[in-house]
Motif scaffolding. Sequence first.
Motif, mmCIF file in Angstrom:
data_model
loop_
_atom_site.group_PDB
_atom_site.id
_atom_site.type_symbol
_atom_site.label_atom_id
_atom_site.label_comp_id
_atom_site.label_asym_id
_atom_site.label_seq_id
_atom_site.Cartn_x
_atom_site.Cartn_y
_atom_site.Cartn_z
ATOM 1 N N GLY A 151 18.885 -3.930 1.086
ATOM 2 C CA GLY A 151 17.709 -4.642 0.602
ATOM 3 C C GLY A 151 16.779 -4.980 1.749
ATOM 4 O O GLY A 151 17.046 -4.673 2.907
ATOM 5 N N ASP A 152 15.693 -5.614 1.419
ATOM 6 C CA ASP A 152 14.713 -6.010 2.420
ATOM 7 C C ASP A 152 15.016 -7.405 2.940
ATOM 8 O O ASP A 152 15.370 -8.297 2.170
ATOM 9 N N THR A 153 14.845 -7.583 4.247
ATOM 10 C CA THR A 153 14.963 -8.917 4.816
ATOM 11 C C THR A 153 13.732 -9.724 4.404
ATOM 12 O O THR A 153 12.723 -9.163 3.946
ATOM 13 N N LEU A 154 13.802 -11.031 4.588
ATOM 14 C CA LEU A 154 12.669 -11.887 4.241
ATOM 15 C C LEU A 154 11.440 -11.501 5.054
ATOM 16 O O LEU A 154 10.336 -11.433 4.514
ATOM 17 N N SER A 155 11.626 -11.187 6.338
ATOM 18 C CA SER A 155 10.469 -10.812 7.166
ATOM 19 C C SER A 155 9.838 -9.509 6.669
ATOM 20 O O SER A 155 8.608 -9.382 6.653
ATOM 21 N N ARG A 156 10.651 -8.547 6.246
ATOM 22 C CA ARG A 156 10.100 -7.300 5.699
ATOM 23 C C ARG A 156 9.337 -7.579 4.407
ATOM 24 O O ARG A 156 8.263 -7.033 4.189
ATOM 25 N N SER A 157 9.890 -8.449 3.549
ATOM 26 C CA SER A 157 9.203 -8.802 2.307
ATOM 27 C C SER A 157 7.858 -9.462 2.587
ATOM 28 O O SER A 157 6.867 -9.174 1.911
ATOM 29 N N ILE A 158 7.826 -10.323 3.582
ATOM 30 C CA ILE A 158 6.567 -10.998 3.926
ATOM 31 C C ILE A 158 5.548 -10.000 4.462
ATOM 32 O O ILE A 158 4.380 -10.015 4.058
ATOM 33 N N ILE A 159 5.981 -9.094 5.343
ATOM 34 C CA ILE A 159 5.069 -8.077 5.885
ATOM 35 C C ILE A 159 4.557 -7.166 4.773
ATOM 36 O O ILE A 159 3.368 -6.863 4.702
ATOM 37 N N LYS A 160 5.455 -6.730 3.896
ATOM 38 C CA LYS A 160 5.039 -5.893 2.765
ATOM 39 C C LYS A 160 4.033 -6.634 1.897
ATOM 40 O O LYS A 160 3.030 -6.056 1.454
ATOM 41 N N ALA A 161 4.286 -7.911 1.644
ATOM 42 C CA ALA A 161 3.383 -8.704 0.805
ATOM 43 C C ALA A 161 2.004 -8.826 1.453
ATOM 44 O O ALA A 161 0.981 -8.692 0.774
ATOM 45 N N LEU A 162 1.964 -9.055 2.759
ATOM 46 C CA LEU A 162 0.681 -9.204 3.445
ATOM 47 C C LEU A 162 -0.111 -7.890 3.463
ATOM 48 O O LEU A 162 -1.330 -7.889 3.241
ATOM 49 N N ILE A 163 0.583 -6.784 3.717
ATOM 50 C CA ILE A 163 -0.093 -5.480 3.687
ATOM 51 C C ILE A 163 -0.604 -5.184 2.276
ATOM 52 O O ILE A 163 -1.750 -4.766 2.088
ATOM 53 N N TRP A 164 0.253 -5.420 1.293
ATOM 54 C CA TRP A 164 -0.153 -5.174 -0.085
ATOM 55 C C TRP A 164 -1.326 -6.059 -0.470
ATOM 56 O O TRP A 164 -2.273 -5.628 -1.115
ATOM 57 N N ARG A 165 -1.293 -7.330 -0.077
ATOM 58 C CA ARG A 165 -2.368 -8.247 -0.454
ATOM 59 C C ARG A 165 -3.683 -7.847 0.190
ATOM 60 O O ARG A 165 -4.753 -8.056 -0.384
ATOM 61 N N ALA A 166 -3.647 -7.281 1.403
ATOM 62 C CA ALA A 166 -4.890 -6.808 2.023
ATOM 63 C C ALA A 166 -5.499 -5.683 1.179
ATOM 64 O O ALA A 166 -6.706 -5.682 0.896
ATOM 65 N N ILE A 167 -4.654 -4.757 0.753
ATOM 66 C CA ILE A 167 -5.128 -3.668 -0.113
ATOM 67 C C ILE A 167 -5.587 -4.227 -1.456
ATOM 68 O O ILE A 167 -6.649 -3.858 -1.974
ATOM 69 N N ALA A 168 -4.815 -5.138 -2.014
ATOM 70 C CA ALA A 168 -5.148 -5.718 -3.313
ATOM 71 C C ALA A 168 -6.428 -6.552 -3.241
ATOM 72 O O ALA A 168 -7.208 -6.582 -4.197
ATOM 73 N N PHE A 169 -6.662 -7.235 -2.118
ATOM 74 C CA PHE A 169 -7.895 -8.019 -1.951
ATOM 75 C C PHE A 169 -9.113 -7.115 -2.068
ATOM 76 O O PHE A 169 -10.061 -7.417 -2.792
ATOM 77 N N ILE A 170 -9.071 -6.000 -1.347
ATOM 78 C CA ILE A 170 -10.186 -5.049 -1.388
ATOM 79 C C ILE A 170 -10.372 -4.523 -2.810
ATOM 80 O O ILE A 170 -11.492 -4.465 -3.330
ATOM 81 N N ASN A 171 -9.262 -4.154 -3.443
ATOM 82 C CA ASN A 171 -9.293 -3.652 -4.808
ATOM 83 C C ASN A 171 -9.928 -4.676 -5.752
ATOM 84 O O ASN A 171 -10.862 -4.362 -6.501
ATOM 85 N N THR A 172 -9.445 -5.917 -5.717
ATOM 86 C CA THR A 172 -9.945 -6.957 -6.618
ATOM 87 C C THR A 172 -11.406 -7.288 -6.334
ATOM 88 O O THR A 172 -12.197 -7.471 -7.261
ATOM 89 N N ALA A 173 -11.774 -7.373 -5.051
ATOM 90 C CA ALA A 173 -13.162 -7.676 -4.706
ATOM 91 C C ALA A 173 -14.102 -6.592 -5.230
ATOM 92 O O ALA A 173 -15.169 -6.902 -5.788
ATOM 93 N N LEU A 174 -13.700 -5.325 -5.071
ATOM 94 C CA LEU A 174 -14.542 -4.221 -5.555
ATOM 95 C C LEU A 174 -14.637 -4.202 -7.081
ATOM 96 O O LEU A 174 -15.727 -4.068 -7.641
ATOM 97 N N VAL A 175 -13.479 -4.325 -7.743
ATOM 98 C CA VAL A 175 -13.467 -4.296 -9.211
ATOM 99 C C VAL A 175 -14.246 -5.485 -9.772
ATOM 100 O O VAL A 175 -15.121 -5.326 -10.628
ATOM 101 N N SER A 176 -13.946 -6.683 -9.277
ATOM 102 C CA SER A 176 -14.613 -7.882 -9.777
ATOM 103 C C SER A 176 -16.105 -7.850 -9.488
ATOM 104 O O SER A 176 -16.921 -8.166 -10.354
ATOM 105 N N GLY A 177 -16.439 -7.485 -8.252
ATOM 106 C CA GLY A 177 -17.850 -7.420 -7.878
ATOM 107 C C GLY A 177 -18.625 -6.417 -8.709
ATOM 108 O O GLY A 177 -19.760 -6.682 -9.121
ATOM 109 N N ALA A 178 -18.009 -5.272 -8.992
ATOM 110 C CA ALA A 178 -18.681 -4.252 -9.806
ATOM 111 C C ALA A 178 -18.872 -4.715 -11.246
ATOM 112 O O ALA A 178 -19.937 -4.514 -11.837
#
Length: 117
Positions: free
Chosen positions: A43-70
């Motif tokens: 399984g993933d360690t807590l630090s790996r889960s946090i890093i994955k979450a932060l990377i995913w949230r950066a991608i998701a932020f861009i996605n949400t900002a573009l979709v919402s803004g449009a």
Amino acid sequence: MYFINNLKTALAIVASDFLSKSGTMFIGERLFNKVNIGRKGGGDTLSRSIIKALIWRAIAFINTALVSGAIIGSAGVGSLIALSDSIFKTSLMVVYDQFWNRIDWGKELENVDGDGI
């Protein structure tokens, strides 16, 4: 709803956001499965889960900002929606990832090196 006070528009944002993020998250998980850093005991360690979450949230932020803004027609409001979405969902992602580590379903498809089949 909080930023735009319009249920129809809010539902359009949620639906579009859900569909676009489902695809990008699927691809992201496949890519993360090729990297063994931060894996322990199948399984993933807590630090790996946090890093994955932060990377995913950066991608998701861009996605949400573009979709919402449009949909709304305002980059500023789209960014506010994306920011509040990111703050709330980053912590949910870490909890989700740690919970998912306890479920064996799908792990039989990964070999010891994490390369998959």
